[in-house]
Enzyme design. Structure first.
Site, PDB file in Angstrom:
ATOM      1  CG  ASN A   1      -2.255   0.661   0.895  1.00 10.69           C
ATOM      2  OD1 ASN A   1      -2.326   1.544   0.046  1.00 10.69           O
ATOM      3  ND2 ASN A   1      -3.301   0.246   1.587  1.00 10.69           N
ATOM      4  CG  HIS A   2       0.850   4.068  -2.732  1.00 14.25           C
ATOM      5  ND1 HIS A   2       0.224   3.001  -3.315  1.00 14.25           N
ATOM      6  CD2 HIS A   2       1.767   4.521  -3.625  1.00 14.25           C
ATOM      7  CE1 HIS A   2       0.731   2.816  -4.527  1.00 14.25           C
ATOM      8  NE2 HIS A   2       1.670   3.720  -4.736  1.00 14.25           N
ATOM      9  CG  HIS A   3       4.276   5.209   3.596  1.00 11.38           C
ATOM     10  ND1 HIS A   3       3.892   4.746   4.841  1.00 11.38           N
ATOM     11  CD2 HIS A   3       5.342   4.471   3.213  1.00 11.38           C
ATOM     12  CE1 HIS A   3       4.714   3.774   5.211  1.00 11.38           C
ATOM     13  NE2 HIS A   3       5.591   3.581   4.242  1.00 11.38           N
TER      14      HIS A   3
END
Length: 209
Positions: free
Chosen positions: A77-79
């Site tokens: 997932n993305h920060h």
């Protein structure tokens, strides 16, 4: 400037030995993957897995004899707290730390499952043996063995077979059999498991030893 232009090509060249090893494993295990697919090097595809259409597969485990349409397994997932969300720009252009958060729980898809077209399976999901995931589903929760799940988010709508039959099948790991064993028990694969008498099925399984 020249180094920046060459980086994509050097990246591809550096991946070739990994790609070759991956393809050799697939050939050995009779795995079929549609052209145009991305399958991460950490993904483990079991014997005779078949990916029929271009797919994106993060590191995960897919059990033997599972077949899929075009699907996505996303474990990373993305920060979202960072200003930029594009990994290539973050690392190669800006020179900053990755915007990708590593997988926390992983994905496991059991043996002999059917994953329909345009399915997305997210981190932490466990799909049980023999489960069916309907086209277009977004799977955010685990799916029991031999269940049918559909929707966004995916929900279990029914079981493929009666509960007593599912219990009997839980000990029948037919996907570990040799081709000779499969052919010798061809009649087992022709049974209507929605109407079979569980007692008859139990006797049939017991005869397998």
């Amino acid at each position: 400037m020249l180094l920046r232009l060459l980086r994509p090509f050097l990246h591809v060249l550096g991946r070739w030995p990994l790609v070759v090893r991956q393809r050799l494993r697939w050939a050995r295990d009779e795995v079929e993957v549609a052209p145009g697919s991305f399958v991460a090097r950490g993904a483990v595809l079991g014997h005779r897995v078949r990916i029929n259409r271009p797919s994106f597969v993060d590191p995960c485990e897919i059990g033997p004899y599972t077949v899929t349409g075009a699907f996505v397994v996303r474990c990373a997932n993305h920060h979202t707290e960072f200003l930029n969300l594009q990994e290539g720009v973050q690392r190669r252009v800006i020179g900053a730390r990755s915007v990708l958060a590593p997988p926390t729980r992983g994905v496991r898809i059991g043996a002999a499952c059917w994953i329909g077209d345009n399915v997305t399976i997210l981190d932490g999901v466990q799909v049980g043996d023999g489960a069916v995931i309907g086209a277009g589903s977004v799977v955010t929760r685990s799916v029991p063995a031999y269940a049918v799940a559909v929707g966004n988010p995916a929900r279990v709508v029914r079981s493929r077979y009666p509960d007593e039959v599912v219990d009997l099948l839980s000990s029948l790991d037919w996907w570990t059999w040799s081709d000779e064993q499969l052919r010798a028990n061809a009649d087992l694969f022709e049974l209507d498991l929605t109407t079979v008498d569980p007692a008859d099925l139990r006797r049939r399984i017991d005869r397998l030893g």
